[in-house]
Design an enzyme around this catalytic site. Structure first.
Site, short mmCIF file in Angstrom:
data_model
loop_
_atom_site.label_atom_id
_atom_site.label_comp_id
_atom_site.label_asym_id
_atom_site.label_seq_id
_atom_site.Cartn_x
_atom_site.Cartn_y
_atom_site.Cartn_z
N GLU A 33 -17.63 11.91 22.07
CA GLU A 33 -16.30 12.21 21.88
C GLU A 33 -15.79 12.10 20.24
O GLU A 33 -15.04 12.71 19.86
CB GLU A 33 -15.46 10.66 22.37
CG GLU A 33 -13.78 11.00 22.38
CD GLU A 33 -13.19 9.58 22.86
OE1 GLU A 33 -14.09 8.68 22.92
OE2 GLU A 33 -12.13 9.45 22.85
N HIS A 66 -7.29 -2.95 9.89
CA HIS A 66 -8.58 -3.53 9.46
C HIS A 66 -9.62 -3.66 10.84
O HIS A 66 -9.64 -4.59 11.37
CB HIS A 66 -8.33 -4.95 8.92
CG HIS A 66 -7.33 -5.08 7.89
ND1 HIS A 66 -6.46 -6.32 7.53
CD2 HIS A 66 -7.14 -3.82 6.73
CE1 HIS A 66 -6.11 -5.93 6.38
NE2 HIS A 66 -6.17 -4.64 5.99
N HIS A 89 -2.72 2.32 8.22
CA HIS A 89 -3.70 1.64 7.51
C HIS A 89 -3.88 0.06 8.53
O HIS A 89 -2.97 -0.35 8.63
CB HIS A 89 -3.52 1.16 6.14
CG HIS A 89 -4.30 0.07 5.76
ND1 HIS A 89 -5.88 0.30 5.41
CD2 HIS A 89 -4.06 -1.16 5.23
CE1 HIS A 89 -6.07 -0.77 4.79
NE2 HIS A 89 -5.29 -1.57 4.98
N GLU A 143 0.78 -1.17 0.06
CA GLU A 143 -0.08 0.12 -0.01
C GLU A 143 0.87 1.26 -0.13
O GLU A 143 0.53 2.36 0.37
CB GLU A 143 -0.80 0.03 1.27
CG GLU A 143 -1.85 -1.20 1.30
CD GLU A 143 -2.88 -1.38 0.50
OE1 GLU A 143 -2.91 -0.47 -0.74
OE2 GLU A 143 -3.65 -2.40 0.35
N HIS A 203 -13.06 -3.64 3.58
CA HIS A 203 -11.50 -3.83 3.92
C HIS A 203 -10.78 -3.19 5.15
O HIS A 203 -10.47 -4.01 6.25
CB HIS A 203 -10.70 -3.28 2.67
CG HIS A 203 -9.26 -3.31 2.67
ND1 HIS A 203 -8.58 -3.53 1.51
CD2 HIS A 203 -8.16 -3.58 3.84
CE1 HIS A 203 -7.16 -3.64 1.83
NE2 HIS A 203 -7.15 -3.54 3.10
#
Ligand code: 13P
Ligand code: ZN
Length: 282
Positions: free
Chosen positions: A171, A143, A141, A118, A212
């Site tokens: 929040e 999941h 990044h 990525e 994803h």
């Protein structure tokens, strides 16, 4: 003078801690997830002879806008579970080459590893976030389970997603007043998903990759991790509400959201401030 070792630097320590944190939260199974950390010449040169290049690896897009910049970045295929014990194998310090089409490796990837698949999305995001705020140094990044689950059950619409997440806890709007950017489902590891993500990163610090994961950007490791923690907590509350039957009797109202923006001096996207109630659906 003996040079300090990069493996003992606070940057590697932070990378180890954060990848471990992402793993223990269950957001980075197997090789899931990747992190990149922009470092300055001044920071790097205390530890690494920047004239010495271990090897050069091509990248297949134009990163010339970042030429000369240094990134500590996790390796492709590497398990976040293991980075803490093997940072010099599972992460690397790279410098974007002058032509923007390759990186010079200065440290790490010592068993032949390469930057994350990525990397296009990371570098394109770094380009756009630096335009917004030059202090932004982290792209992360992962999941996160509940947020990904919501991408199956909630329309892929930024306003709808953002308002649900803002209303799950007081929040949320304080931590991500811009809301959540959303792209369509796209093939991971491509320049196309990188371009779509980076385009959203002009306006958001959090971008959902449906079915994803999530992309996040921030100034520090803690702040960026905190963004993900907060949005995933909101998504967990949403999941829990659904498992309790999904019948919402009371909520954080639009007036409550407005009061939060006043109290905390926020500048949220005004389009997301008024809309359907979670109680009445209108
Ligand atoms: P890498 O192992 O290449 O970092 O990929 C993991 C991932 O999460 C892909 O989206
Ligand atoms: Zn992923």
């Amino acid at each position: 003078m003996t040079q300090k070792k990069f493996i003992d630097s606070p940057y590697v320590e932070q990378m180890c801690k954060i990848t471990h944190g992402l793993y223990v939260h269950g957001w980075d199974e197997r090789n899931g997830g990747n992190v990149s950390y922009r470092l300055t010449e001044e920071e790097v040169s205390q530890y690494v002879d920047t004239d010495k290049v271990l090897r050069n690896e091509p990248i297949d897009f134009d990163a010339s806008e970042l030429a000369g910049q240094y990134y500590l970045v996790t390796g492709t295929g590497r398990y976040f579970k293991n980075v803490i014990d093997n940072p010099e194998g599972d992460a690397g310090l790279v410098q974007i080459a002058a032509d923007g089409h390759s990186v010079d490796i200065h440290w790490g990837y010592n068993d032949g590893a390469q930057p994350t698949s990525e990397f296009p999305a990371h570098l394109m995001t770094h380009i756009n976030r630096q335009h917004v705020d030059s202090k932004q140094r982290i792209v992360m990044h992962c999941h996160p389970t509940n947020l990904v689950a919501m991408s199956f059950t909630v329309p892929l619409n930024e306003k709808i997603m953002t308002r649900i997440l803002w209303k799950m806890q007081a929040e949320s709007i304080v931590v991500f007043p811009e809301g959540l950017g959303v792209i369509p489902y796209m093939t991971p590891g491509t320049n196309a998903i990188g371009e779509a993500t980076a385009e959203k990163m002009k306006d958001f610090r959090l971008v959902l990759w449906p079915q994803h994961g999530v992309f996040a950007a921030g100034d520090t490791m803690d702040e960026t991790f905190g963004l993900i923690e907060t949005i995933e907590k909101a998504a967990l509350i949403y999941t829990t509400i659904q498992s309790q039957g999904g019948n919402i009797l009371q909520e954080i109202t639009d007036t409550d959201l407005a009061d939060l923006t006043t109290r905390f001096g926020l500048k949220p996207n005004p389009e997301y401030m008024v809309g359907d109630s979670l109680v009445t659906g209108k």
